[in-house]
Structure formats: structure tokens, C-alpha cells
Design a protein around this motif. Structure first.
Motif, mmCIF file in Angstrom:
data_model
loop_
_atom_site.group_PDB
_atom_site.id
_atom_site.type_symbol
_atom_site.label_atom_id
_atom_site.label_comp_id
_atom_site.label_asym_id
_atom_site.label_seq_id
_atom_site.Cartn_x
_atom_site.Cartn_y
_atom_site.Cartn_z
ATOM 1 N N VAL A 1 16.810 77.928 55.825
ATOM 2 C CA VAL A 1 17.045 79.066 56.708
ATOM 3 C C VAL A 1 16.063 80.209 56.405
ATOM 4 N N ILE A 2 15.761 80.422 55.132
ATOM 5 C CA ILE A 2 14.784 81.462 54.781
ATOM 6 C C ILE A 2 13.422 81.131 55.374
ATOM 7 N N LEU A 3 12.976 79.877 55.212
ATOM 8 C CA LEU A 3 11.675 79.477 55.756
ATOM 9 C C LEU A 3 11.646 79.595 57.280
ATOM 10 N N ALA A 4 12.732 79.232 57.944
ATOM 11 C CA ALA A 4 12.797 79.340 59.407
ATOM 12 C C ALA A 4 12.715 80.796 59.842
ATOM 13 N N GLU A 5 13.412 81.670 59.147
ATOM 14 C CA GLU A 5 13.386 83.096 59.498
ATOM 15 C C GLU A 5 12.016 83.718 59.220
ATOM 16 N N LEU A 6 11.398 83.342 58.102
ATOM 17 C CA LEU A 6 10.048 83.849 57.816
ATOM 18 C C LEU A 6 9.059 83.384 58.881
ATOM 19 N N ASN A 7 9.139 82.110 59.256
ATOM 20 C CA ASN A 7 8.263 81.567 60.290
ATOM 21 C C ASN A 7 8.464 82.309 61.613
ATOM 22 N N GLY A 8 9.721 82.518 61.998
ATOM 23 C CA GLY A 8 10.021 83.222 63.239
ATOM 24 C C GLY A 8 9.547 84.660 63.243
ATOM 25 N N ALA A 9 9.439 85.254 62.059
ATOM 26 C CA ALA A 9 8.980 86.643 61.952
ATOM 27 C C ALA A 9 7.465 86.739 61.797
ATOM 28 N N GLY A 10 6.767 85.594 61.858
ATOM 29 C CA GLY A 10 5.306 85.613 61.787
ATOM 30 C C GLY A 10 4.731 85.386 60.403
ATOM 31 N N PHE A 11 5.537 84.826 59.502
ATOM 32 C CA PHE A 11 5.062 84.521 58.147
ATOM 33 C C PHE A 11 5.217 83.026 57.875
ATOM 34 N N PRO A 12 4.365 82.192 58.494
ATOM 35 C CA PRO A 12 4.512 80.740 58.356
ATOM 36 C C PRO A 12 3.930 80.173 57.054
ATOM 37 N N ALA A 13 3.017 80.890 56.416
ATOM 38 C CA ALA A 13 2.317 80.363 55.243
ATOM 39 C C ALA A 13 3.115 80.635 53.970
ATOM 40 N N VAL A 14 3.770 79.602 53.464
ATOM 41 C CA VAL A 14 4.609 79.722 52.269
ATOM 42 C C VAL A 14 4.378 78.506 51.385
ATOM 43 N N THR A 15 4.313 78.721 50.089
ATOM 44 C CA THR A 15 4.289 77.630 49.128
ATOM 45 C C THR A 15 5.693 77.508 48.556
ATOM 46 N N LYS A 16 6.207 76.280 48.487
ATOM 47 C CA LYS A 16 7.560 76.040 47.995
ATOM 48 C C LYS A 16 7.491 75.062 46.832
#
Length: 109
Positions: free
Chosen positions: A15-30
């Protein structure tokens, strides 16, 4: 630029990754990580579990506004229940002086 590292419960990651992506922050290392916080693990009977599974989310943002937006999203969606609970995680922010894209050699994000 700022690097944001968030240690969160694994069940909150999607859910955090989906919300970040929706807010324009798609680039994440997990990364899958284990550890313990102030609670020093979990005791069940006589057994202490001190390597609790967590996820480490890491991203770099351009400016102060983006930093505040990302922190707000992570804090909102990583929290368990209304008030939160021990083990919900931690967010760390550090300045980033430079960033380079390996393939092109371009400087910056």
C-alpha cells in the motif's frame, strides 16, 4: 536532494508503494531486512524473537516539498491503527550531495 529510508512492516509495503507511485514517486528500492527497535524484539513464553522481519524502502527526492510529501505518505500508510504501535517502523532522512545515472553518466535525478 534528500534520501529517505523507511523501515516498515512487510504487510504495509504494497500500500505504501502504491500510494508513493500514485503521488508521483515511482522510483523506490525495496529490501527485506531483519532487526529490532526499542522494544528489543518480541517475547513469546520463554522465547525471545529479536530478528523481526521488516522492509527497507529507500528513495531520493529532489526538494523539501517532495521530502515532506513522501514522509507524510509513508507515515500515514505504515501506521497500524489510529495511534500506531511499537514496531510500525522508522523514517530516516539524509541530504544527498550528488546523484549520477550509471548508463548515461547524467548528473542529478
Amino acid at each position: 536532494m534528500f534520501m529517505i529510508r523507511a523501515i516498515v512492516r512487510p504487510e504495509k509495503t504494497n500500500v505504501i508503494l502504491a500510494e508513493l507511485n500514485g503521488a508521483g514517486f515511482p522510483a523506490v528500492t525495496k529490501m527485506d531486512v531483519v532487526g529490532r527497535g526499542k522494544q528489543r524484539g518480541v517475547k513469546v513464553g520463554e522465547v525471545v524473537y529479536d530478528e523481526i522481519p521488516k522492509e527497507l524502502l529507500m528513495l531520493v527526492v529532489q526538494d523539501e516539498k517532495d521530502k515532506d510529501d513522501v514522509i507524510s505518505i509513508i507515515a500515514k500508510y505504515a501506521k497500524t491503527g489510529e495511534k500506531g504501535a511499537f514496531g510500525d517502523g522508522k523514517i530516516f532522512v539524509t541530504p544527498v550531495e550528488e546523484a549520477y545515472t550509471i548508463s548515461s553518466g547524467a548528473k542529478g535525478l
